[in-house]
Write a protein that holds these residues in place. Structure first.
Motif, PDB file in Angstrom:
ATOM      1  N   ALA A 184       3.577   6.011  -5.547  1.00 14.81           N
ATOM      2  CA  ALA A 184       3.683   6.054  -7.026  1.00 14.81           C
ATOM      3  C   ALA A 184       2.367   6.746  -7.246  1.00 14.81           C
ATOM      4  O   ALA A 184       2.255   7.083  -8.767  1.00 14.81           O
ATOM      5  N   ASP A 185       1.498   7.305  -6.557  1.00 17.35           N
ATOM      6  CA  ASP A 185       0.158   8.223  -6.796  1.00 17.35           C
ATOM      7  C   ASP A 185      -0.363   7.211  -8.024  1.00 17.35           C
ATOM      8  O   ASP A 185      -1.033   7.731  -8.821  1.00 17.35           O
ATOM      9  N   LEU A 186      -0.373   5.863  -7.704  1.00 22.76           N
ATOM     10  CA  LEU A 186      -1.173   5.142  -8.679  1.00 22.76           C
ATOM     11  C   LEU A 186      -2.660   5.265  -8.427  1.00 22.76           C
ATOM     12  O   LEU A 186      -3.034   5.027  -7.117  1.00 22.76           O
ATOM     13  N   ALA A 187      -3.613   5.160  -9.187  1.00 19.56           N
ATOM     14  CA  ALA A 187      -5.118   4.789  -8.741  1.00 19.56           C
ATOM     15  C   ALA A 187      -5.046   3.349  -8.318  1.00 19.56           C
ATOM     16  O   ALA A 187      -4.170   2.686  -8.920  1.00 19.56           O
ATOM     17  N   GLY A 211       0.809  -1.356  -0.024  1.00 18.27           N
ATOM     18  CA  GLY A 211      -0.026   0.052   0.012  1.00 18.27           C
ATOM     19  C   GLY A 211       0.810   1.197   0.109  1.00 18.27           C
ATOM     20  O   GLY A 211       0.652   2.135  -0.617  1.00 18.27           O
ATOM     21  N   LYS A 212       1.793   1.292   0.674  1.00 19.48           N
ATOM     22  CA  LYS A 212       2.920   2.561   0.690  1.00 19.48           C
ATOM     23  C   LYS A 212       3.478   2.805  -0.233  1.00 19.48           C
ATOM     24  O   LYS A 212       3.453   3.751  -0.988  1.00 19.48           O
ATOM     25  N   HIS A 213       3.878   1.538  -1.456  1.00 21.00           N
ATOM     26  CA  HIS A 213       4.432   1.867  -2.460  1.00 21.00           C
ATOM     27  C   HIS A 213       3.199   2.264  -3.546  1.00 21.00           C
ATOM     28  O   HIS A 213       3.899   3.343  -4.474  1.00 21.00           O
ATOM     29  N   ILE A 214       2.370   1.906  -3.601  1.00 15.46           N
ATOM     30  CA  ILE A 214       1.040   2.287  -4.226  1.00 15.46           C
ATOM     31  C   ILE A 214       0.792   3.899  -3.832  1.00 15.46           C
ATOM     32  O   ILE A 214       0.747   4.645  -4.953  1.00 15.46           O
ATOM     33  N   ALA A 215       0.810   4.089  -2.842  1.00 19.92           N
ATOM     34  CA  ALA A 215       0.668   5.620  -2.452  1.00 19.92           C
ATOM     35  C   ALA A 215       1.602   6.478  -2.728  1.00 19.92           C
ATOM     36  O   ALA A 215       1.350   7.620  -3.490  1.00 19.92           O
ATOM     37  N   LEU A 221      -5.826   3.627   4.501  1.00 20.67           N
ATOM     38  CA  LEU A 221      -6.145   5.008   4.089  1.00 20.67           C
ATOM     39  C   LEU A 221      -5.223   5.958   4.812  1.00 20.67           C
ATOM     40  O   LEU A 221      -4.971   6.958   4.176  1.00 20.67           O
ATOM     41  N   ALA A 222      -4.681   5.701   6.045  1.00 20.99           N
ATOM     42  CA  ALA A 222      -3.779   6.653   6.466  1.00 20.99           C
ATOM     43  C   ALA A 222      -2.543   6.623   5.732  1.00 20.99           C
ATOM     44  O   ALA A 222      -1.925   7.631   5.455  1.00 20.99           O
ATOM     45  N   ALA A 243      -0.773   9.811   3.760  1.00 20.34           N
ATOM     46  CA  ALA A 243       0.464  10.286   4.043  1.00 20.34           C
ATOM     47  C   ALA A 243       1.018  10.602   2.477  1.00 20.34           C
ATOM     48  O   ALA A 243       2.133  11.537   2.640  1.00 20.34           O
ATOM     49  N   ALA A 244       0.899  10.000   1.383  1.00 20.84           N
ATOM     50  CA  ALA A 244       1.489  10.286   0.372  1.00 20.84           C
ATOM     51  C   ALA A 244       0.706  11.122  -0.929  1.00 20.84           C
ATOM     52  O   ALA A 244       1.297  11.750  -1.963  1.00 20.84           O
ATOM     53  N   LYS A 245      -0.649  10.961  -0.910  1.00 22.51           N
ATOM     54  CA  LYS A 245      -1.576  11.418  -1.943  1.00 22.51           C
ATOM     55  C   LYS A 245      -2.178  12.808  -1.244  1.00 22.51           C
ATOM     56  O   LYS A 245      -2.364  12.723  -0.123  1.00 22.51           O
ATOM     57  N   SER A 246      -2.664  13.187  -2.263  1.00 23.81           N
ATOM     58  CA  SER A 246      -3.542  14.590  -1.884  1.00 23.81           C
ATOM     59  C   SER A 246      -4.948  14.229  -1.353  1.00 23.81           C
ATOM     60  O   SER A 246      -5.574  13.218  -1.559  1.00 23.81           O
TER      61      SER A 246
END
Length: 515
Positions: A154-157, A148-152, A176-177, A181-184
């Motif tokens: 990378a701002d991947l959908a 999940g951290k890597h997905i976030a 979700l947290a 932490a990484a996405k808007s």
């Protein structure tokens, strides 16, 4: 006679979404093996078939049954909803096949949950995207969080599967947290329940709104990226490569010091112990189980590194190895036997010194009624009270609320103001008017006023010691003349136990005589 094993995808729900090839495979099969729910979508094609419906939890048994039928020469259809090759039965079937099996295998694709939910939302997956299952039955939770951290970052959908169940209430909020932490926080997202089935529900939210919602196993969450937009009640992610800005590089996260003492705290006396050790010149890492606990540790231990959150056993192991921990000081709550057991096992595996810091007991025979377990306390409380106050934390609430006779009682709860704990408590059915979310410990006067206003006639607590406010609870219960039930502390075979700072320091000096 050569058998056939058809691995058939029967779509997200309604029959008109089942592909023609799947229909043909069903019509040509003699044996159908499926979870019973799926049969309602394929009723027109079941006449004359031999049907087997092992229950939901027996996925491997279903795969083995289908394979045995195919080995015997039958034409078999093994079914999954969505696409059988995505988080579904096909992999189990391939695991159980033998290289010398002679039956024919056909994999018939279908409409995945991700595709189905995306279509109801618009077109949110039009560019790169990922899927992530939040079920930790077959995958360790620390792996799920890391992915999940890597997905976030990378701002991947992304599409979240297996979002929430009664036994897994908190995981989705931790993911979700990580996303936040990484996405808007304004990232557009969709929540779909029962896609293309009765009681379908579709809604659009910002990422910041999702942690305020409740979900279940019938829910799928679709999280967009920075380009996802809303139009005419739909969300979509443009395919174009115009106006791409370089991804914002995240600042490198601070790292724990090497060769530090790792103090697993979460209590005020544990934090104080860590600060005292740092004052003696030791490099110290305080590990707190929650972000809120981490904030408190940072306030009380300004000279130590704070490692907050619940990373899982494997992540703790890797961190202790990577940063070459000197030893473990287990200063967790007296009732945190699960984490204490994990720390004991880690110390043995990594050959690290281990010390248990145990706060003293404040229980006396005249201050309360001792109960051997939460179950025993629940039984005693229901026998003695009707408006029962639980000062036992959030983890054991289900034990009390599900005990025989619990429905005849009104339950009042005080918990730490941690969002996950509040959600868990509300999900168990505690009314908001019966919930006090505050950081303790509390004075006798506060307890007495609260219990009098709520007309409490029985209190259940733990032997949390003076640091945990036990004497104040005992004094308030005595003043109100109501029973105080006290859950006995769990007993673990700790190799070394210290009850004050001096004993802790002497033990650590024995580990590290050169410091």
């Amino acid at each position: 006679m050569k058998g056939v094993l058809n691995l058939v995808s029967v779509g997200p729900g309604f029959a008109d979404l089942i592909v023609p090839r799947a229909e043909a495979a069903l019509r040509g099969s003699e044996v159908i093996v499926a979870y019973e729910l799926y049969l309602r979508w394929i009723g027109p094609w079941l006449d004359g078939k031999e049907i087997h419906t092992p229950p939901l939890t027996q996925e491997r048994e279903r795969a083995l049954l289908a394979i045995e039928k195919a080995r015997s020469g039958a034409k078999v259809a093994l079914l999954s909803s969505g696409d059988i090759g995505i988080y579904a039965m096909a992999a189990l079937a391939f695991e159980e096949m033998r290289e010398d099996d002679g039956y024919e295998v056909n994999v018939i694709p279908g409409i995945t949950s991700a595709n189905a939910c995306a279509s109801l939302l618009g077109s949110p997956l039009s560019h790169d995207f990922a899927t992530l299952s939040l079920s930790d039955l077959l995958c360790p939770w620390e792996w799920i969080e890391q992915r999940g951290k890597h997905i976030a970052e990378a701002d991947l959908a992304c599409v979240l599967y297996n979002v929430q169940s009664v036994g897994r209430m908190e995981g989705v909020y931790r993911i979700l947290a990580i996303m936040l932490a990484a996405k808007s926080p304004q990232t557009l997202c969709g929540v779909v329940r029962n896609a293309y089935r009765p009681d379908q529900a579709v809604s659009i939210h910002t990422l910041a709104e999702l942690p305020t919602l409740q979900f279940d196993m019938l829910t799928t969450i679709v999280i967009g990226n920075r380009f996802t937009q809303c139009k005419r009640g739909f969300i979509f992610t443009p395919r174009g490569y115009n106006a791409w800005a370089a991804p914002v590089a995240a600042a490198p996260a601070p790292e724990p010091p090497s060769q530090a003492l790792w103090v697993f705290a979460g209590t005020s006396d544990g934090n104080r112990l860590a600060a005292q050790l740092a004052g003696q010149g030791y490099p110290v890492v305080v590990s707190a189980a929650t972000e809120y606990g981490g904030q408190i540790a940072a306030e009380h231990c300004p000279d130590v590194f704070v490692w907050a959150g619940q990373p899982g056993v494997e992540a703790r192991k890797q961190a202790l190895q990577r940063y070459r921990a000197r030893g473990l000081v287990d200063a967790t709550h007296p009732y945190a036997q699960l984490i204490s057991g994990q720390l004991l096992a880690l110390a043995q595996q990594l050959k690290l010194p281990y010390l248990r810091y145990e706060r003293g007991s404040a229980f006396t025979a005249d201050s309360g009624q001792l109960c051997a377990s939460s179950q025993a306390a629940a039984t005693a409380a229901i026998a003695q009270g009707r408006r029962i106050f639980l000062a036992t934390g959030s983890k054991d609430l289900a034990t009390f609320l599900n005990a025989p006779g619990a429905q005849a009682c009104q339950w009042f709860v005080r918990i730490t103001p941690e969002p996950d704990f509040i959600r868990r408590t509300l999900a168990l059915g505690i009314p908001r008017s019966h919930l006090c979310a505050m950081q303790g410990p509390f004075s006798a006067a506060f307890n007495e006023a609260l219990w009098r206003d709520w007309a409490i006639d029985c209190v259940v607590t733990k032997d949390s010691g003076e640091e945990g406010g036990y004497p104040a609870k005992a004094a308030a219960a005595k003043a109100l003349q109501i029973p105080l039930l006290v859950i006995q502390r769990p007993q673990l075979a700790y190799p070394v136990v210290a009850t004050d700072f001096g004993a802790v320091l002497r033990q650590i000096q024995a580990w590290q005589p050169d410091v």
